[in-house]
Design a protein around this motif. Sequence first.
Motif, PDB file in Angstrom:
ATOM      1  N   LEU A  75       2.265  -1.988  -3.311  1.00  0.00           N
ATOM      2  CA  LEU A  75       1.107  -2.848  -3.078  1.00  0.00           C
ATOM      3  C   LEU A  75      -0.080  -2.031  -2.598  1.00  0.00           C
ATOM      4  O   LEU A  75      -1.216  -2.255  -3.039  1.00  0.00           O
ATOM      5  CB  LEU A  75       1.457  -3.927  -2.051  1.00  0.00           C
ATOM      6  CG  LEU A  75       0.308  -4.860  -1.648  1.00  0.00           C
ATOM      7  CD1 LEU A  75      -0.266  -5.582  -2.853  1.00  0.00           C
ATOM      8  CD2 LEU A  75       0.782  -5.857  -0.587  1.00  0.00           C
ATOM      9  N   LEU A  76       0.164  -1.077  -1.713  1.00  0.00           N
ATOM     10  CA  LEU A  76      -0.911  -0.203  -1.229  1.00  0.00           C
ATOM     11  C   LEU A  76      -1.567   0.536  -2.387  1.00  0.00           C
ATOM     12  O   LEU A  76      -2.796   0.643  -2.458  1.00  0.00           O
ATOM     13  CB  LEU A  76      -0.357   0.784  -0.208  1.00  0.00           C
ATOM     14  CG  LEU A  76      -1.335   1.826   0.350  1.00  0.00           C
ATOM     15  CD1 LEU A  76      -2.443   1.147   1.142  1.00  0.00           C
ATOM     16  CD2 LEU A  76      -0.592   2.836   1.212  1.00  0.00           C
ATOM     17  N   ALA A  77      -0.758   1.037  -3.311  1.00  0.00           N
ATOM     18  CA  ALA A  77      -1.304   1.748  -4.465  1.00  0.00           C
ATOM     19  C   ALA A  77      -2.152   0.818  -5.332  1.00  0.00           C
ATOM     20  O   ALA A  77      -3.221   1.207  -5.823  1.00  0.00           O
ATOM     21  CB  ALA A  77      -0.165   2.353  -5.289  1.00  0.00           C
ATOM     22  N   TYR A  78      -1.701  -0.426  -5.518  1.00  0.00           N
ATOM     23  CA  TYR A  78      -2.476  -1.401  -6.287  1.00  0.00           C
ATOM     24  C   TYR A  78      -3.802  -1.698  -5.588  1.00  0.00           C
ATOM     25  O   TYR A  78      -4.858  -1.789  -6.238  1.00  0.00           O
ATOM     26  CB  TYR A  78      -1.675  -2.696  -6.454  1.00  0.00           C
ATOM     27  CG  TYR A  78      -0.758  -2.726  -7.640  1.00  0.00           C
ATOM     28  CD1 TYR A  78      -0.968  -3.628  -8.688  1.00  0.00           C
ATOM     29  CD2 TYR A  78       0.334  -1.871  -7.737  1.00  0.00           C
ATOM     30  CE1 TYR A  78      -0.123  -3.684  -9.777  1.00  0.00           C
ATOM     31  CE2 TYR A  78       1.187  -1.907  -8.826  1.00  0.00           C
ATOM     32  CZ  TYR A  78       0.961  -2.811  -9.836  1.00  0.00           C
ATOM     33  OH  TYR A  78       1.789  -2.854 -10.933  1.00  0.00           O
ATOM     34  N   VAL A  79      -3.756  -1.883  -4.274  1.00  0.00           N
ATOM     35  CA  VAL A  79      -4.982  -2.162  -3.506  1.00  0.00           C
ATOM     36  C   VAL A  79      -5.974  -1.026  -3.678  1.00  0.00           C
ATOM     37  O   VAL A  79      -7.167  -1.242  -3.940  1.00  0.00           O
ATOM     38  CB  VAL A  79      -4.638  -2.369  -2.017  1.00  0.00           C
ATOM     39  CG1 VAL A  79      -5.894  -2.307  -1.160  1.00  0.00           C
ATOM     40  CG2 VAL A  79      -3.924  -3.699  -1.816  1.00  0.00           C
TER      41      VAL A  79
END
Length: 242
Positions: A116-120
């Motif tokens: 999720l952090l990478a997507y954000v």
Amino acid sequence: MEADSTMTSPRILVVDDDAGIRALVAENLGRYGYDVAVAENASAMDRLLEGQAFDLIILDIMMPGEDGLSVCRRIAAADGPPVILLSALGADVDRIIGLEIGADDYLTKPCNPRELLAYVRAVLRRAGRRPADGARADVGRIVEFAGWQLDMMSRFLRRADGVIINLSDGEFSLLRAFVERPGRVLTRDQLLDAARGPDSEAFDRAIDVQISRLRRKLGGDDTILRTVRNEGYMFVPKLARR
């Protein structure tokens, strides 16, 4: 994580009817320097959006009342902030529908926090915002500390006598993480992420080795990079930027 006065962290709104998921996502993103607010449904989201600006919305699809697809559609129609849809519906058709109605990305629950952090980070980057943890501060090009000069553009590290010290990409990334957050304790996870990216599988020990190398290049002691036992490392000297 306490916000640094020299930076404005991207603001993220997490909209999900599951209180556990809201808390988990907010805590994870908060660890990386993002300013996170939460809402339990579309009505609560609308109330927050009336008085505040957000750089990104993480939006659950299956919510009571107005569902996430309807919310996403009207956010896109109003030229609102980018949206990442977070859903238990993982079929290709669900993803396609979400992207077609205006979502910037689509992630299936349950998801790895680092995923999720990478997507954000990817969505904020596409939207023109720099990521947090963090987060690249709008520092001046030249950073001065304890007799050293770091050129943030050219990546040159210059000693007081004018000698240029070569830094590897990992060493520069670590030093940049420190000078953007002076006086803060940075954990190994935060430093690992800064040096290698959120998908790194390197062990924490790799950061200790990088810190040791960086210390040697900075004079060989801990007057600049201090070890905080059982917590991480801290950049000690005061900074000047120009």
